[in-house]
Design an enzyme around this catalytic site. Structure first.
Site, mmCIF file in Angstrom:
data_model
loop_
_atom_site.group_PDB
_atom_site.id
_atom_site.type_symbol
_atom_site.label_atom_id
_atom_site.label_comp_id
_atom_site.label_asym_id
_atom_site.label_seq_id
_atom_site.Cartn_x
_atom_site.Cartn_y
_atom_site.Cartn_z
ATOM 1 N N MET A 30 0.841 -1.200 0.000
ATOM 2 C CA MET A 30 0.000 0.000 0.000
ATOM 3 C C MET A 30 0.876 1.250 0.000
ATOM 4 O O MET A 30 0.443 2.328 0.411
ATOM 5 C CB MET A 30 -0.945 -0.001 1.193
ATOM 6 N N GLY A 31 2.120 1.093 -0.451
ATOM 7 C CA GLY A 31 3.012 2.235 -0.498
ATOM 8 C C GLY A 31 3.557 2.587 0.871
ATOM 9 O O GLY A 31 3.556 1.758 1.780
ATOM 10 N N GLY A 36 11.024 -2.975 5.648
ATOM 11 C CA GLY A 36 10.280 -4.228 5.633
ATOM 12 C C GLY A 36 9.836 -4.590 4.231
ATOM 13 O O GLY A 36 10.025 -5.723 3.771
ATOM 14 N N HIS A 37 9.250 -3.616 3.529
ATOM 15 C CA HIS A 37 8.879 -3.845 2.130
ATOM 16 C C HIS A 37 10.114 -4.134 1.278
ATOM 17 O O HIS A 37 10.082 -4.985 0.386
ATOM 18 C CB HIS A 37 8.171 -2.609 1.562
ATOM 19 N N GLN A 61 -10.323 -2.359 2.500
ATOM 20 C CA GLN A 61 -9.863 -2.971 3.746
ATOM 21 C C GLN A 61 -9.834 -1.996 4.917
ATOM 22 O O GLN A 61 -9.400 -2.346 6.006
ATOM 23 C CB GLN A 61 -8.491 -3.620 3.557
ATOM 24 N N GLY A 147 4.828 -10.029 4.477
ATOM 25 C CA GLY A 147 5.615 -9.908 5.696
ATOM 26 C C GLY A 147 4.967 -10.610 6.878
ATOM 27 O O GLY A 147 3.753 -10.536 7.068
ATOM 28 N N LYS A 149 5.065 -9.769 9.846
ATOM 29 C CA LYS A 149 4.490 -8.855 10.849
ATOM 30 C C LYS A 149 2.972 -8.928 10.821
ATOM 31 O O LYS A 149 2.318 -8.864 11.852
ATOM 32 C CB LYS A 149 4.955 -7.416 10.617
ATOM 33 N N ASP A 150 2.404 -9.033 9.609
ATOM 34 C CA ASP A 150 0.957 -9.218 9.468
ATOM 35 C C ASP A 150 0.668 -10.718 9.407
ATOM 36 O O ASP A 150 0.254 -11.254 8.377
ATOM 37 C CB ASP A 150 0.458 -8.517 8.213
#
Length: 282
Positions: A30-31, A36-37, A61, A147, A149-150
């Site tokens: 989502m930019g 992390g990205h 979402q 990731g 994290k999610d």
């Protein structure tokens, strides 16, 4: 690197790659890209002949009182990072390119979307699954990168891929953290200096409970209580949830642990909701 905005453009590019026998990796974002990205894109570049990264703040979402309008957007900076990493195509559609005004289709995964973040954000994972399924149908990648994290999102996407028979490998990549342990997140930009310091309580509480696991503690209720007692010491923290769950099913565990587990937490620091987690193979 190319930047494309339409479904037709990205499909035509991928058709050309397929004719050459090239593999395709996909990183949906989502930019507001951060390290992390970057780690997801680097992994994708290392494992595929061509890589597509999408940049799209997905409205479906976000709940009615969430931060869709305020969500950070910096396309120029994001594109520069994608180029630096070696991404081949940035797919940056506008909302009307992906969603018809009279859209009537949803993608709902029951069970594992009803707990954790799903129980706190009704409809969130329906929106995630809808947009990801659209991207999967448009791009048809060999591999897609998400990731850890999610963690719930990873579990939900894996279930969707299994249930809908997508021929796509879902690659889960480790959480990337700041030097002081805070998990990288686009929402960290919302934190004041004082809140940024307070946010360290998330990782500290998880490190505390990991130490307990390493020392042999196997009672889920005791582990959960330890995290709660750590977080409540921070005045700026408001607990959304703390859970100990089975890794794949996300079912809550209250007694003794005898399977791989996920310990996810969601905590408000001021008005900003942050998530973090650890996994542990018993």
């Amino acid at each position: 690197m190319m930047i494309v905005n339409t479904i037709e453009e990205v499909r035509n590019l991928i058709k050309g790659w397929r004719k050459e026998g090239l593999s395709v990796g996909f990183v949906p974002t989502m930019g507001a890209l951060h390290e992390g990205h970057q780690s997801l894109m680097e992994r994708a570049v290392s494992q595929n002949d061509r890589v597509v990264a999408s940049i799209f703040v997905n409205p479906t979402q976000f709940g009615p009182n969430e931060d869709f309008e305020a969500y950070p957007r910096d396309l120029e900076k994001d594109v520069a990072l994608c180029k630096e990493v070696g991404v081949h195509v940035v797919f940056a559609p506008q909302g009307e390119e992906l969603y018809f005004p009279d859209k009537a289709t949803t993608v709902h995964i029951s069970g594992i979307t009803d707990v954790l973040c799903g129980s706190k954000r009704p409809g969130h994972f329906d929106g995630v699954c809808l947009v990801v399924s659209k991207f999967f149908n448009i791009i048809q990648p060999d591999r897609a990168y998400f990731g850890q994290k999610d963690a719930q999102q990873v579990a939900v996407i894996k279930r969707m891929v299994r249930d809908l028979n997508y021929e796509i490998e879902i690659v889960s990549c480790p959480i990337v953290r700041e030097a002081d342990g805070l998990a990288k997140s686009s929402r960290n930009l919302y934190l004041s200096k004082e809140e940024r310091e307070a946010a360290l309580v998330l990782n500290k509480s998880l490190e505390f409970v990991k130490k307990a696991l390493d020392q042999g503690e196997r009672n889920a209720s005791i582990l959960k209580a330890a995290i709660l007692s750590c977080i409540i010491q921070e005045p700026l923290a408001k607990i959304d949830y703390v859970e100990v769950v089975e890794m794949e099913s996300l079912q809550s565990i209250s007694g003794d642990i005898n399977c791989p587990i996920l310990i996810p937490i969601a905590v408000y620091i001021g008005k900003t909701r942050l998530i973090d987690n650890i996994t542990y193979a018993v």
